[in-house]
Design an enzyme around this catalytic site. Structure first.
Site, PDB file in Angstrom:
ATOM      1  N   HIS A 118     -19.286  30.852  12.353  1.00 57.89           N
ATOM      2  CA  HIS A 118     -20.679  31.025  12.765  1.00 57.89           C
ATOM      3  C   HIS A 118     -20.970  30.346  14.097  1.00 57.89           C
ATOM      4  CE1 HIS A 118     -21.875  26.848  11.821  1.00 57.89           C
ATOM      5  NE2 HIS A 118     -21.021  26.948  10.832  1.00 57.89           N
ATOM      6  N   ASP A 119     -21.781  30.997  14.902  1.00 60.74           N
ATOM      7  CA  ASP A 119     -22.282  30.459  16.167  1.00 60.74           C
ATOM      8  C   ASP A 119     -21.191  30.198  17.195  1.00 60.74           C
ATOM      9  OD1 ASP A 119     -25.233  30.040  15.389  1.00 60.74           O
ATOM     10  OD2 ASP A 119     -24.183  28.924  13.821  1.00 60.74           O
ATOM     11  N   GLY A 136     -17.046  26.618  13.029  1.00 60.07           N
ATOM     12  CA  GLY A 136     -18.354  26.910  13.588  1.00 60.07           C
ATOM     13  C   GLY A 136     -18.577  26.290  14.954  1.00 60.07           C
TER      14      GLY A 136
END
Length: 264
Positions: A118-119, A136
């Site tokens: 994520h991100d 992440g």
């Protein structure tokens, strides 16, 4: 061509000349650019924004929910540029409340079983080899090659044109232009990659001069940056290296391992 055996939500935005093979799943909040190919049993979740002429192979999962215990179902996206090839069983998570999106540039090859957390932000023209895991909020520059089965710690930054050897555990930032060994040390500049990408002999030698001071002088990195800035001619490559090292929040990889070199 969209197979009758694929599921495509009527609200999904599908470009022209898109092929969706049998048993693929396309959710409602999805944008697929012109000329994409979605392989059998691939899954494109809500929040996927995919550019033109991408190939997504079997059992890949794009914009899947983040593997983050802080995630509370917020509306986020995973954005992928043009001309990317995403191979079998790759997983790409969408963003969280931290930044709202996972971003992957154009012209990337992400090989089988790789994971982009994520991100993350991944630049363009990168090769992420089989089994690589990006935790992440990892930032990867342009023209980066990450060797197979490498695990990259969260919040790591990897500079442009870097190459990471396979089976690595990356716990520190990787400066641009260099090759990182799989024991988290500087192993030299990425000379072959730089030559292939059109860097001149003079540019490569300038990068080598900076790296010799930064990673082979037995100085701490901040003092080495000052020395390189004072003693070496100004160039974009010199400034990028120095700025990267100075701005690193996690610290950069270890310098050249003299003992290991002697043992070899």
């Amino acid at each position: 061509m969209i197979s009758n055996l694929a599921y495509v939500h009527p609200d999904a935005k599908i470009g022209e000349n898109v092929t969706i093979e049998p048993f693929a799943y396309i959710a409602a909040d999805v944008v697929l650019g012109d000329g994409c190919w979605i392989g059998p049993s691939a899954t494109i979740h809500d929040g996927a924004r995919i550019g033109k002429n991408c190939k997504i192979h079997s059992f890949a999962s794009i914009a899947c929910t983040p593997q983050d215990l802080k995630f509370r179902g917020e509306v986020t996206t995973a954005q992928i540029g043009d001309n990317c090839e995403i191979r079998e069983c790759v997983t790409i998570s969408r963003g969280t409340a931290s930044t709202g999106t996972t971003i992957i540039g154009s012209n990337n090859l992400i090989m089988a079983y790789a994971h982009v957390g994520h991100d993350c932000v991944v630049g363009s023209n990168c090769v992420i080899v089989n089994g690589v895991s990006l935790a992440g909020e990892v930032h990867v520059g342009d023209w980066v090659v990450i060797g197979g089965h490498t695990a990259v710690h969260q919040w790591i930054h990897i500079g442009d044109h870097a190459m990471i050897q396979g089976m690595s555990g990356v716990t520190k930032d990787i400066p641009p232009y260099i090759t990182a060994s799989n024991d988290d040390h500087y192993a030299g500049i990425n000379r072959v990659g730089l030559s292939r990408r059109g860097f001149t002999h003079e540019q490569i030698m300038a990068i080598h001069d900076v790296c010799r001071i930064l990673f082979q002088s037995d100085m701490n990195y901040l003092n080495a940056c000052d020395k390189a800035e004072t003693e070496l001619p100004q160039s974009p490559e010199r400034d990028y290296l120095i700025d990267f090292v100075r701005s690193s929040k996690r610290g950069c990889i270890k310098p050249y391992a003299k003992k290991r070199a002697a043992d070899e």
